[in-house]
Design an enzyme around this catalytic site. Structure first.
Site, PDB file in Angstrom:
ATOM      1  N   GLY A 178       0.792  -1.222   0.000  1.00  0.00           N
ATOM      2  CA  GLY A 178       0.000   0.000   0.000  1.00  0.00           C
ATOM      3  C   GLY A 178       0.824   1.272   0.000  1.00  0.00           C
ATOM      4  O   GLY A 178       0.273   2.359  -0.012  1.00  0.00           O
ATOM      5  N   SER A 204       6.729 -11.409  -5.053  1.00  0.00           N
ATOM      6  CA  SER A 204       5.680 -11.467  -6.077  1.00  0.00           C
ATOM      7  C   SER A 204       5.820 -10.304  -7.051  1.00  0.00           C
ATOM      8  O   SER A 204       6.535  -9.347  -6.794  1.00  0.00           O
ATOM      9  CB  SER A 204       4.317 -11.419  -5.399  1.00  0.00           C
ATOM     10  OG  SER A 204       4.240 -10.256  -4.620  1.00  0.00           O
ATOM     11  N   ARG A 205       5.110 -10.436  -8.148  1.00  0.00           N
ATOM     12  CA  ARG A 205       4.977  -9.310  -9.066  1.00  0.00           C
ATOM     13  C   ARG A 205       3.817  -8.440  -8.591  1.00  0.00           C
ATOM     14  O   ARG A 205       3.019  -8.846  -7.764  1.00  0.00           O
ATOM     15  CB  ARG A 205       4.671  -9.810 -10.479  1.00  0.00           C
ATOM     16  CG  ARG A 205       5.815 -10.604 -11.073  1.00  0.00           C
ATOM     17  CD  ARG A 205       5.570 -10.881 -12.551  1.00  0.00           C
ATOM     18  NE  ARG A 205       6.520 -11.876 -13.024  1.00  0.00           N
ATOM     19  CZ  ARG A 205       7.791 -11.605 -13.333  1.00  0.00           C
ATOM     20  NH1 ARG A 205       8.258 -10.378 -13.222  1.00  0.00           N
ATOM     21  NH2 ARG A 205       8.592 -12.566 -13.753  1.00  0.00           N
ATOM     22  N   ALA A 206       3.744  -7.227  -9.167  1.00  0.00           N
ATOM     23  CA  ALA A 206       2.659  -6.316  -8.809  1.00  0.00           C
ATOM     24  C   ALA A 206       1.315  -6.930  -9.169  1.00  0.00           C
ATOM     25  O   ALA A 206       1.195  -7.602 -10.190  1.00  0.00           O
ATOM     26  CB  ALA A 206       2.826  -5.008  -9.568  1.00  0.00           C
ATOM     27  N   THR A 208      -1.837  -4.926  -8.076  1.00  0.00           N
ATOM     28  CA  THR A 208      -2.506  -3.652  -8.380  1.00  0.00           C
ATOM     29  C   THR A 208      -1.555  -2.474  -8.223  1.00  0.00           C
ATOM     30  O   THR A 208      -1.936  -1.350  -8.506  1.00  0.00           O
ATOM     31  CB  THR A 208      -3.697  -3.423  -7.440  1.00  0.00           C
ATOM     32  OG1 THR A 208      -3.195  -3.411  -6.100  1.00  0.00           O
ATOM     33  CG2 THR A 208      -4.741  -4.505  -7.567  1.00  0.00           C
ATOM     34  N   SER A 209      -0.333  -2.705  -7.763  1.00  0.00           N
ATOM     35  CA  SER A 209       0.593  -1.597  -7.510  1.00  0.00           C
ATOM     36  C   SER A 209       1.455  -1.329  -8.750  1.00  0.00           C
ATOM     37  O   SER A 209       1.463  -2.116  -9.682  1.00  0.00           O
ATOM     38  CB  SER A 209       1.482  -1.952  -6.319  1.00  0.00           C
ATOM     39  OG  SER A 209       2.381  -2.967  -6.676  1.00  0.00           O
ATOM     40  N   ASP A 266     -11.103  -6.897   1.317  1.00  0.00           N
ATOM     41  CA  ASP A 266      -9.842  -7.141   1.991  1.00  0.00           C
ATOM     42  C   ASP A 266     -10.107  -7.852   3.302  1.00  0.00           C
ATOM     43  O   ASP A 266     -10.046  -7.256   4.365  1.00  0.00           O
ATOM     44  CB  ASP A 266      -9.027  -5.848   2.183  1.00  0.00           C
ATOM     45  CG  ASP A 266      -9.916  -4.698   2.615  1.00  0.00           C
ATOM     46  OD1 ASP A 266     -11.133  -4.921   2.762  1.00  0.00           O
ATOM     47  OD2 ASP A 266      -9.406  -3.595   2.824  1.00  0.00           O
ATOM     48  N   SER A 274      -2.888 -15.627   3.330  1.00  0.00           N
ATOM     49  CA  SER A 274      -2.130 -15.433   2.101  1.00  0.00           C
ATOM     50  C   SER A 274      -0.651 -15.186   2.406  1.00  0.00           C
ATOM     51  O   SER A 274       0.237 -15.838   1.850  1.00  0.00           O
ATOM     52  CB  SER A 274      -2.733 -14.242   1.343  1.00  0.00           C
ATOM     53  OG  SER A 274      -1.875 -13.789   0.345  1.00  0.00           O
ATOM     54  N   LYS A 298      -2.710   0.894   3.137  1.00  0.00           N
ATOM     55  CA  LYS A 298      -3.656  -0.217   3.231  1.00  0.00           C
ATOM     56  C   LYS A 298      -4.319  -0.241   4.605  1.00  0.00           C
ATOM     57  O   LYS A 298      -5.537  -0.381   4.710  1.00  0.00           O
ATOM     58  CB  LYS A 298      -2.929  -1.532   2.952  1.00  0.00           C
ATOM     59  CG  LYS A 298      -3.863  -2.677   2.662  1.00  0.00           C
ATOM     60  CD  LYS A 298      -3.099  -3.950   2.367  1.00  0.00           C
ATOM     61  CE  LYS A 298      -3.257  -4.373   0.919  1.00  0.00           C
ATOM     62  NZ  LYS A 298      -2.371  -5.500   0.587  1.00  0.00           N
TER      63      LYS A 298
END
Lengths: 502, 502
Positions: A178, A204-206, A208-209, A266, A274, A298
C-alpha cells in the site's frame, strides 16, 4: 448413463483470464440432448486430463460443426491442441461446496473443510461465482483464529513446500503493501545475509501496484529461478532474490486474490493466510512484517493495525512460525522512484551509499534489518540497528547484493524511459499530504509495471516548502500517449495537498 | 481525462447468458493505454445507452482492427448494430457495492441500501461475482425481518406495478415448488373466479422443473398477454392466466435467481422476497401459498415449513399483503402428467370432471380454492370447500376456464409426443416412495419443458401394490435419442422404492 459425448477441440483465441470457457454451437446435439445451456458447468476430459468449464453458446459460423471452442486457459489446463477429442459431460457436484454452504449458514469450518475447499479451488473445480461466495462469507472478521490457521495450513498444502535441512533458522520479511516505492526487500536481504542470516527471499509481481519486488529486481537481475537454482544460490550466498511464481508456493492464493481484488474485499483472514502460507511454504521459521499505517495506506488506523498485528502473531505461532510485526509510518511514499526501474535506482543508491540516496528508504530498510537481527540473536533492537548500519555503511551489503545477483545470473543496468516530463508545484506553500493511492495510479498510467522503465520520480516530501518553480515529480514513460494520459489524470486528481504558508 | 476511446461494434455471436462481455484485440491500443486486461469491467456507451461489460482479450483474426466484439446480451442491452461507434472507458465505481461490503462486515442493510443494491443489479451494473457475493452474505437466515421486507419492497420498485383500481381485493395463489405435476393454478383460478373472486394470475416458466404454469398453459392458450390484454381479460372474466415475463414484474428477481441456482443457494430471505415482490407488483392484496413438505420436496421438514410460513405471513403483513400459507403433503408428485402438455391434460380432466381425472390434483386444487374463499369471505374452510366443490362439480369452473382462455385467444389442444415407452415394475411389491427430484429429472431428460409434448405419465402412486406386469410410467418424447437417454438415466437412478410384501 455411460454414453460418450465427444467433440473436437479448437482454440477460440479468447482470453477469459482464469475461468475456462467452452464454446459450443447453438445447434449442437449434445447441448440439446443433455439440456446444457449458456453458463452450464461442464466436465471436459481429454487423454487423462480433465477440467470444469463454463459453457457459452455460439451461433457464429466460425465454430465448425463437430467442434467445441476453448478459451486460452481451458486449452492450457487441458493441454489439448486443435483436433483432440474432448469428452463432454455435466460437471460432477463439487463436494466441498457443501462446506461453503455450511459457512454461509453460519457454521464454523473445520481444518478438513478448509483443506477440501482449498484443494478444489486449487484444482480449478470452483467457478468464479463460487469463489466469490466463499470469499464473501469469510471476509471481514468472519473467520476465527482456528479457521484462519486452518486456511493458512490448507494453502500451504496446496502447493510446493521448500525445506532447508541445513539451516535451523530461516528468515523472511514482508510488507503488507500500500506504500509506493517502499522497496526495502533487496536492501534488507543484502544487509541481513551479509550479517550471516539465511534469507531465501521469494517475491511477487505487482497485482494492483506500480511495481512488485520481483518486477523491480527483474530490472537488475535474473529472478526466474528454479527450485534447484534457488538452492544453489542460497548455498553459496545465504540468500536469494527470486520471483515466487516460478516455484509454485501457495498457488491457490493467486486464484483467491484475483476474485478478492475484483470484489475489492480485503478480508483480514484471507490476508493473513495469504502472507503466512507463502512464508511457511518457503520454509521460513522467522518473519518480520512491515505494517505501514496511514490515511491512504492499506491499514488506515492504529486500531486496525493492532488487531492485524495480534492476529498475525498468534496465527503465526499456531502454525509454528515466529512472526514480528513492525508498525511503520505509512503517511507518504518511501524513496523517490515509483515503478520497477526507478525503484531499482533508489535501491542501488542506498546500497552504494550515494550521498543523495533516499534516506527514508535507507532508514526503513535498516529498521527492518535490525528487527531481523534481534529476532535471530536477541541482541536488542539498538544493537541490531548498529550492526545493520555498519554492514550497509562499510559496503558489505552492496558486495553481498552483487554476490547474490551474480550467482543468480548477471547484474543488469535498469532501463531508462524514452519520455520524461516534470511537473512543478501549482502554487507556493508547504506539502501537507501526498495521496499514496492516486500517486500509485499516476505511475501505473505512465506504464508501470508492464513497461519497466515507466513510473515517476518524486522530487518532494511532506513538510517541504515549495514555490511555483519547485518540481513535484517527473513522469517517465515509453509512450507519448501514456505520458499525456497520465498527465491528464494528474490534472484532475488531487495528489499533492499544498497548504499556503503566510 | 475526457479523451474518447472508440471502437466499432460487432456481434461475436456468443451467448454469455446474462453477463455482457466485450471482446477486444490483444493489440488494441485502448487496452494498452488504459491498462485494461482480461476481466476488467468496462463502461460501454453508444447513443445515450450504456452498459457495463466484462472484458475478454482476443488474439483471433476474426475480430478486425478497429472493432470490439460484443456478446448477445451486450448487443441487446446496448441496442447496437454492427458498425455503431462504442465509447469505451473504465467502469465507474458502483456505489451500492459499499452497502454490500457493509453487509459482508456484519452490519444490517437499511431499506435505502437495499433499494440502491436492487436498482444497480436491475440496471445490470453488477458483475456475476458481485451478485454472488451479495446473495452469499444474505443467504441462510442472515437477513432479519426488516431486511427481507426492505428487499421485497426494493424488488417491487425495480419493475412495473399493476394496479386494479376497480377492485378492493385482488387474489393470488402461489406454490413454492418442488413437486412435479402440482399444476393446481389453472383449476384454482377457474374455481375462485367462477365464485366471484378477482384473480389476475401471472405465472412463470420453468427454471429447473419440467414445467412451469406458463409452460403448461401455453399448450392450451395464448399466455403472452400485454398489460392492456390482461386488463381486458380481467375486466371481462375476473381472471387471467398469463405469463408474467411479458409484463416485467420484479425483473431483478430473475437476475438474482440465475446466480442463486448456480450457487445452489436457497436463501429464505431471497425466496420470500422473490415470491412476495411478484405478488405485490401484480397488485394482489390476498395470497394463498402452497407449501408442500416432503423428503424430496423443496421444504423437507415441518420445522423448516413452520419457520418459512411464519416469515411469509409476517413479512407479507409488513408489506401490506395478506398471506395465508397452506402446509401440504409433498411426499410424492401430484397428478399423473409431468411436462407441459401432459400436465395440461390432467388439468382438463379435472375441470371436465372426467371419471379418471387425478383425484389428488382435484383435491389439492379444491383445498387451495377453499382457503381463498375463506380469505375473501371469512366463510370458514369447510364452507369454502363446499363452495369450491360445487363450482367444479356443476361445470361452472370449466365454463369459466373456457371463457378466460377464449378471451385471451383460443383454446388449443395439447400436443402429443411422437415416441412413447412404458416401463413396468422391476419386481412385485408395494410402492414405498417416489423421488420427486429424480422423477423431475427424468421428465426433463425426455425433453420437457422445451419440447411441450415431452415428459412422463405416472401410472402408480405411493402405497399401491405392483407386479412385474404393472406399468410404472410412460415416457413421452419427440426424439428417439432423448427417449433412450432418459431410459438410460432411469436404469441407473433410484426413483421408485418398492417394498416386498410377504
Amino acid at each position: 448413463m455411460k454414453k460418450r459425448n465427444t467433440l473436437k477441440a479448437t482454440d477460440m483465441g479468447i482470453n477469459t483470464h482464469h475461468e475456462p470457457v467452452i464454446y459450443m454451437r447453438e445447434d449442437c446435439e449434445i447441448c440439446q440432448s443433455e439440456g446444457f445451456s449458456a453458463n452450464s458447468r461442464l466436465l471436459l476430459e481429454c487423454d487423462g486430463q480433465s477440467i470444469i468449464a463454463t459453457l457459452n453458446i455460439v451461433d457464429n459460423p466460425v465454430l465448425a460443426k463437430g467442434y467445441a471452442g476453448l478459451s486460452k486457459i481451458a486449452m492450457q489446463r487441458l493441454m489439448v491442441k486443435k483436433g483432440d477429442i474432448l469428452d463432454i459431460s455435466q460437471a460432477p457436484v463439487v463436494s466441498s461446496l457443501a462446506a461453503v454452504r455450511k459457512k454461509i449458514f453460519g457454521n464454523r469450518l473445520s481444518p478438513q473443510d478448509l483443506q477440501a475447499i482449498i484443494m478444489d479451488i486449487g484444482n480449478h473445480r470452483y467457478s468464479d461465482i463460487e469463489i466469490a461466495s466463499f470469499l464473501s462469507v469469510c471476509a471481514g472478521s468472519r473467520l476465527n483464529m482456528d479457521e484462519i490457521t486452518g486456511l493458512t495450513l490448507a494453502m500451504v498444502n496446496s502447493g510446493k513446500r521448500l525445506l532447508w535441512p541445513d539451516h535451523k533458522e530461516v528468515f523472511d520479511k514482508h510488507c503488507i503493501g500500500g506504500l509506493p516505492g517502499n522497496r526495502t526487500t533487496p536492501i534488507v536481504v543484502s544487509v541481513v545475509s551479509a550479517g550471516g542470516l539465511i534469507i531465501p527471499k521469494t517475491s511477487s509481481r505487482a497485482i494492483t501496484s506500480p511495481a512488485g519486488t520481483a518486477d523491480t529486481m527483474e530490472t537488475l537481475a535474473n529472478v526466474n529461478l528454479s527450485l534447484s537454482d534457488m538452492r544453489r544460490v542460497v548455498a553459496e550466498t545465504g540468500a536469494c532474490l527470486a520471483w515466487g511464481g516460478a516455484v509454485n508456493l501457495s498457488p491457490t492464493d493467486d486464484l483467491l486474490i484475483r476474485i478478492e481484488r475484483a470484489l475489492d474485499l480485503d478480508g483480514e483472514g484471507q490476508l493473513i493466510a495469504s502472507v503466512l502460507s507463502k512464508k511457511i511454504a518457503a520454509g521460513s521459521t522467522h518473519v518480520v512484517i512491515d505494517v505501514p499505517v496511514g490515511e491512504t495506506a492499506k491499514v488506515r488506523t492504529h486500531t486496525d493495525a493492532e488487531r492485524l498485528i495480534s492476529l498475525f502473531t498468534r496465527i503465526g505461532q499456531a502454525c509454528g512460525l515466529t512472526v514480528r510485526c513492525v508498525l511503520t509510518d505509512g503517511s507518504q511514499p518511501i524513496g523517490r522512484g515509483i515503478g520497477p526501474a526507478l525503484e531499482a535506482t533508489d535501491v542501488l543508491a542506498v546500497l552504494q551509499n550515494e550521498t543523495d540516496a533516499p534516506q527514508d528508504l535507507r532508514n526503513r530498510a535498516l529498521l527492518l534489518s535490525a528487527h531481523l537481527f534481534d529476532l535471530a540473536q536477541q541482541c536488542g533492537l539498538e544493537q541490531g540497528l548498529r550492526k545493520a548500519t555498519e554492514l550497509l555503511d562499510n559496503g558489505n551489503a552492496w558486495q553481498q547484493f552483487q554476490r547474490i545477483i551474480n550467482t543468480q545470473g548477471e547484474l543488469k543496468k535498469p532501463v531508462a524511459a524514452k519520455y520524461r516530463q516534470t511537473e512543478k508545484a501549482p502554487r507556493n506553500g508547504m506539502i501537507n499530504a501526498i495521496d499514496n493511492r492516486q500517486l500509485a495510479r499516476l505511475a501505473k498510467l505512465a506504464g508501470a509495471p508492464s513497461s519497466p522503465a515507466a513510473g515517476l520520480y518524486l522530487h518532494t516530501r511532506v513538510g517541504q516548502l515549495v514555490t511555483t518553480d519547485s518540481p513535484l515529480f517527473t513522469l517517465h514513460s515509453n509512450s507519448r500517449g501514456e505520458l499525456d494520459y497520465a498527465m491528464a489524470y494528474y490534472q484532475q486528481a488531487d495528489i499533492f495537498s499544498i497548504k499556503e504558508t503566510q
